[in-house]
Design an enzyme around this catalytic site. Structure first.
Site, mmCIF file in Angstrom:
data_model
loop_
_atom_site.group_PDB
_atom_site.id
_atom_site.type_symbol
_atom_site.label_atom_id
_atom_site.label_comp_id
_atom_site.label_asym_id
_atom_site.label_seq_id
_atom_site.Cartn_x
_atom_site.Cartn_y
_atom_site.Cartn_z
ATOM 1 N N LYS A 145 -7.877 20.969 36.931
ATOM 2 C CA LYS A 145 -7.526 20.754 35.530
ATOM 3 C C LYS A 145 -7.159 19.295 35.229
ATOM 4 O O LYS A 145 -7.433 18.783 34.150
ATOM 5 C CB LYS A 145 -6.357 21.665 35.142
ATOM 6 C CG LYS A 145 -6.633 23.151 35.290
ATOM 7 C CD LYS A 145 -7.714 23.625 34.354
ATOM 8 C CE LYS A 145 -7.722 25.141 34.193
ATOM 9 N NZ LYS A 145 -7.796 25.894 35.432
ATOM 10 N N GLY A 147 -4.878 32.769 33.789
ATOM 11 C CA GLY A 147 -3.498 32.970 33.394
ATOM 12 C C GLY A 147 -2.484 32.858 34.513
ATOM 13 O O GLY A 147 -1.278 32.878 34.271
ATOM 14 N N LEU A 187 0.414 25.186 21.629
ATOM 15 C CA LEU A 187 0.013 25.361 20.237
ATOM 16 C C LEU A 187 0.399 26.761 19.765
ATOM 17 O O LEU A 187 0.275 27.729 20.517
ATOM 18 C CB LEU A 187 -1.488 25.133 20.093
ATOM 19 C CG LEU A 187 -1.987 23.755 20.555
ATOM 20 C CD1 LEU A 187 -3.495 23.647 20.362
ATOM 21 C CD2 LEU A 187 -1.279 22.646 19.797
ATOM 22 N N GLU A 231 -14.515 24.308 26.595
ATOM 23 C CA GLU A 231 -13.578 25.198 25.918
ATOM 24 C C GLU A 231 -12.504 24.392 25.199
ATOM 25 O O GLU A 231 -11.961 23.423 25.746
ATOM 26 C CB GLU A 231 -12.946 26.165 26.914
ATOM 27 C CG GLU A 231 -13.981 27.037 27.628
ATOM 28 C CD GLU A 231 -13.384 28.285 28.227
ATOM 29 O OE1 GLU A 231 -12.139 28.377 28.280
ATOM 30 O OE2 GLU A 231 -14.152 29.172 28.645
ATOM 31 N N ARG A 237 -20.786 26.803 34.740
ATOM 32 C CA ARG A 237 -21.575 27.974 35.116
ATOM 33 C C ARG A 237 -21.976 28.740 33.871
ATOM 34 O O ARG A 237 -21.621 28.375 32.755
ATOM 35 C CB ARG A 237 -20.734 28.894 36.017
ATOM 36 C CG ARG A 237 -19.401 29.284 35.358
ATOM 37 C CD ARG A 237 -18.709 30.421 36.048
ATOM 38 N NE ARG A 237 -17.347 30.607 35.576
ATOM 39 C CZ ARG A 237 -16.985 31.214 34.454
ATOM 40 N NH1 ARG A 237 -17.921 31.672 33.646
ATOM 41 N NH2 ARG A 237 -15.708 31.357 34.121
#
Length: 447
Positions: A116, A165, A203, A275, A291
């Site tokens: 990330k 998650g 957010l 995303e 992918r």
């Protein structure tokens, strides 16, 4: 073009890849565990190889067994599907080093986007808008408190590796942050073997919007519009639609252009998905999936482009053959993920399928390897089918989806079909007024 492709996956996606290959005149090799010996994709493939026992660790995650299967069957290329080894950079590198073509992006791009922190750094360098947060992994609780003070609460602690998650915690105050910091690191260590976490501004009511891109090896990049994946439970997508009811033409064109420019700067090749969280008219990059996505059929429905076919063509060295101006979007599509689970408790429901009847008719597609007598194994993800419906408008699509869900019969195991039937008649969903927290509130999972 390839003569033979090994499909390094199982279930509906393995069958989806087999069908694309068959339509291209390419022979297929199915690999399977002992638990999947009777799977539909195994029955239909030209050749099949058992690569291990039921445990995914000993079969679908067994790199050596998959490469050995490719060797003994003289395959030209390996398609990883999604999940399992699809975003494993080491596997992609091993595939190429052993003389096969990996149907996907380069190992370097998978590695870059698999973490990330490096993904966010690469995204910022490529001009993508990102959520305010830490510059990298947080070194200490003190640093976490300092960064949170700068960007303001609430904040989100996230694992640098992995997803789904795990290693993700929200903190609304300094006191909560101390506990979230500790728990997130513990979860990340247990799930991914890496305790590193970073921080982003949390957010309040964002949509989850993703952009599908295709890029060849000649610098050509196109986007195939967006998908709205905001209906989620515990960060897992439940239903997806395209286009998003939250975007207008101007916003769609803007984020599509931004995505294409970034992918071109990165030198990326093959299919991929960027995303974003979308709130108050602004997009914030969160990650890239290197992918094929589970929800790719809704994009195929509105664009008319076969994404798996394009993946194979690009991997074989062919150019895209069209530009952005050639792509036209038509109508609306929704996908429901059908899981073998209790629709209220979500407890897995493996077992033998009794009666089975898939819905049909104009604009209805079912991606599934189910058949009467098939035994749903307990060893893997519980998704057993995807119902995709396309209509000329969102309203027509919703009416068709209600009809199709009512026709779908899967006996012998519990499924989430009743949940989808409840969701699609809710006013908020019918009106397109939902965010990533809506489903859990609807189900009473979040106050």
């Amino acid at each position: 073009m390839f003569e033979k492709v090994l499909i390094a996956n199982r279930g509906e996606i393995a069958l989806r890849i087999h069908r694309a290959c068959r339509e291209m005149g390419i022979r297929t090799v199915a690999v399977h565990s002992t638990a999947d010996a009777d799977a539909m994709h195994v029955r239909l493939a030209d050749e099949s190889v058992c690569i291990g026992p039921a445990s995914a660790r000993d079969s679908y995650l067994n790199k050596a067994a998959i490469l050995s299967a490719a060797t003994i069957t003289n395959a030209d290329a390996i398609h990883p599907g999604y999940g399992f080894l699809s975003e494993n950079a080491d596997f992609a590198q091993m595939v190429e080093e052993h003389g096969f073509t990996f149907i996907g992006p380069s190992a370097d791009h998978i590695r870059m986007m698999g973490d990330k922190i490096t993904a966010k750094q690469a995204a910022e360098a490529a001009g993508l808008p990102c959520v305010p947060g830490s510059a990298g992994a947080l070194s200490s609780e003190e640093e976490a408190l300092r960064v949170a003070g700068e960007i303001g609460y609430p904040v989100l602690i996230k694992a640098t590796a992995g997803g789904g998650g795990k290693g993700m915690k929200v903190a609304n105050s300094a006191e909560e942050l101390r506990e979230s910091w500790r728990l997130a690191r513990q979860e990340a260590k247990a799930a991914f073997g890496n305790p590193d976490v970073y921080m982003e501004k949390y957010l309040q009511k964002p949509r989850h919007i993703e952009i599908q891109i295709l890029a060849d090896g000649f610098g050509n990049v196109v986007h195939l519009g967006e998908r709205d994946c905001s209906l989620q439970r515990k960060h897992q997508k439940v239903l997806e639609e395209a286009p998003s009811p939250a975007l207008n033409a101007e916003a769609r064109a803007r984020i599509g252009q931004i995505a294409c420019d970034a992918i071109r700067k990165l030198g990326y090749r093959n299919a991929g998905t960027l995303e974003f969280l979308y709130e108050n008219g602004e997009f914030y990059f969160i990650e890239m999936n290197t992918r094929l996505q589970v929800e790719h059929p809704v994009t195929e429905a509105i664009s008319g482009i076969d994404l798996v076919r394009e993946q194979i063509r690009v991997a074989a060295g062919a150019p895209l053959g069209y530009t952005q101006a050639d792509i036209r979007f038509s109508g609306h599509a929704i996908e429901c993920r059908i899981n073998a689970e209790n629709p209220e408790t979500f407890a897995p429901s493996p077992g033998r399928v009794g009666g089975y009847h898939a819905p049909g008719g104009l604009g209805v597609r079912v991606d599934s390897g189910l058949y009467s007598g098939y035994r749903v194994p307990p060893h893997y993800d519980s998704m057993i089918a995807k119902l995709i419906v396309h209509g000329t408008s969102r309203n027509e699509c919703l009416m068709r989806l209600r009809r199709a869900l009512g026709e779908y019969v899967i006996e012998g195991v519990q499924t989430t079909i009743p949940l989808h039937q409840r969701l699609i008649v809710e006013n908020d969903f019918v009106n397109g007024e939902y965010d990533i927290h809506w489903l859990e509130k609807f189900m009473g999972l979040k106050k």
